[in-house]
Design an enzyme around this catalytic site. Structure first.
Site, short mmCIF file in Angstrom:
data_model
loop_
_atom_site.label_atom_id
_atom_site.label_comp_id
_atom_site.label_asym_id
_atom_site.label_seq_id
_atom_site.Cartn_x
_atom_site.Cartn_y
_atom_site.Cartn_z
N CYS A 1 0.86 -1.19 0.00
CA CYS A 1 0.00 0.00 0.00
C CYS A 1 0.89 1.23 0.00
O CYS A 1 1.62 1.48 0.94
CB CYS A 1 -0.91 0.01 1.22
N GLU B 1 -4.61 -8.85 -1.80
CA GLU B 1 -4.60 -8.90 -0.33
C GLU B 1 -3.83 -7.73 0.22
O GLU B 1 -2.81 -7.32 -0.35
CB GLU B 1 -3.96 -10.23 0.12
N ARG C 1 -5.53 -11.86 13.03
CA ARG C 1 -4.89 -11.23 11.88
C ARG C 1 -5.96 -10.83 10.87
O ARG C 1 -6.47 -11.66 10.11
CB ARG C 1 -3.88 -12.19 11.23
N ARG D 1 -7.17 -8.95 7.57
CA ARG D 1 -6.67 -8.49 6.28
C ARG D 1 -7.84 -8.26 5.33
O ARG D 1 -8.84 -8.97 5.40
CB ARG D 1 -5.69 -9.51 5.66
#
Length: 375
Positions: free
Chosen positions: A123, A170, A213, A215
């Protein structure tokens, strides 16, 4: 310093040697670099298979977590790309494939045709200001205007050039809120503009591994091929929810136990922030619970996930335990230093979650292909 490199000597006839020097020189390389690159390209092509139920490419591949998930769903990887040399080394050790390097220099037309594009893209900040100015002037902005200069642009240009049936992207959960939502808006609109139906969801991997986690997963299907598509993230959740005890090794080297100095520092640091009303500090993982999110900085002190030890200081996870925490099989080779291994697993994905999403995608593609064939 340990030198892990090995020398291989080859014999060439004089005319072969001269020809090799000429080609290498014309390519702007030394003979050694030219031979090195040629061997890696051979390894890359040698490892490619097309005998699976579908084909896919693995971009920003890291150590191959996404690849493992899609192979579990029956896919064959026909191309991989990863720039980090240590990740390339791990990838080669496990797949016999040396990923191509800098994606910004790759001609999309040279990438093999494939059914699904897979990418865990980084990102980066988008230049929202320039886009906003064009919009205010009534000027059109395509994905090339909006995403140029970011690595997401390379995903878009490959999608445009190769037109796969579907894709899976992802990223971190915070992608949705990055730059007050503008980054995700650009990503979503750019993918829609390429004529893909786009679906996304933030998913926590803790149903598959003992780790909290979250995502964001972004799935797209080709509208030009299938028309309007409906897709839901209706994942099959395993009956047994894994816990930390499931991934722990029994015989752990003392080097993973925190030193007195580090343990004292972490306790003082946590107390300081507790008094200030902050939640920062180390985390002791309960054997019957789940861990915090494993990060790429775990190699520094391991403070976010520590394992209690009777009668002594807590310890950090071993690299193998980090691999298990992400759902990698024990057969997965770790050919790098502990520091690099911690970085690699911290940057990777929850493999069984990716495998579950890959299975959903391939089932949907089969359904779409069947509908198309019946028309």
């Amino acid at each position: 310093m340990i030198n892990n490199k090995s020398d291989i000597h080859i014999r060439l006839e004089p005319e072969e040697s001269e020809a090799l020097k000429k080609v290498a020189s014309g390519n702007g390389q030394s003979v050694q670099d030219f031979i090195h690159d040629a061997i890696l390209q051979y390894l890359h092509k040698k490892s490619l298979r097309t005998d699976g139920k579908f084909t896919f490419i693995d971009l920003f591949a890291g150590i191959g977590g996404m690849r493992l998930g899609f192979e579990q769903a029956g896919g064959s990887c026909v191309y991989s790309n990863e720039w980090n040399k240590y990740s390339q080394k791990t990838y080669l050790a496990n797949f016999g494939d040396w990923p191509e390097g800098d994606i910004t220099k790759v001609d999309a037309r040279t990438i093999p045709d494939h059914d699904i594009l897979v990418a865990g893209f980084p990102c980066q900040p988008f230049s929202i200001a320039g886009v906003s100015k064009k919009n205010s002037l009534g000027m059109a902005t395509g994905f090339e205007d909006k995403t140029q200069g970011t690595l997401f642009f390379d995903v878009c240009r490959i999608l445009k050039a190769k037109r796969p049936k579907a894709f899976l992207l992802e990223n971190v959960k915070n992608l949705k809120s990055h730059q007050r939502g503008q980054t995700f808006k650009v990503i979503y609109e750019s993918l829609q503009e390429l004529n893909y139906d786009v679906f996304y969801q933030v998913i926590d991997g803790q149903h598959y591994v003992p780790q909290h986690r979250e995502r964001i997963l972004i799935v797209g299907f080709d509208r030009e091929r299938y028309g309007s598509v409906n897709f839901d993230f209706n994942l099959n959740i395993p009956e047994h929810k894994p816990v930390i005890a499931d991934i722990l090794e029994t015989d752990v080297d003392e080097k993973y136990t925190l030193s007195n100095k580090l343990w004292e520092y972490l306790q003082n640091y946590a107390e300081k922030h507790r008094q200030a009303g902050n939640g920062f500090g180390y985390g002791i993982a309960s054997p019957e619970g789940v861990a915090r999110t494993l990060s790429a900085r775990y190699y520094k002190d391991g403070s976010e996930i520590l394992i209690e030890q009777p009668g002594k200081n807590p310890r950090r996870l071993t690299p193998r335990e980090c691999a298990r925490l992400q759902g990698f099989p024990d057969s997965f080779s770790i050919p790098v230093s502990d520091t690099q291994a911690y970085r690699q697993f911290g940057n990777s994905v929850v493999v069984p979650l990716i495998g579950a999403v890959a299975a959903l995608m391939t089932d949907k593609l089969q359904e779409l292909e069947n509908e198309k064939a019946s028309l």
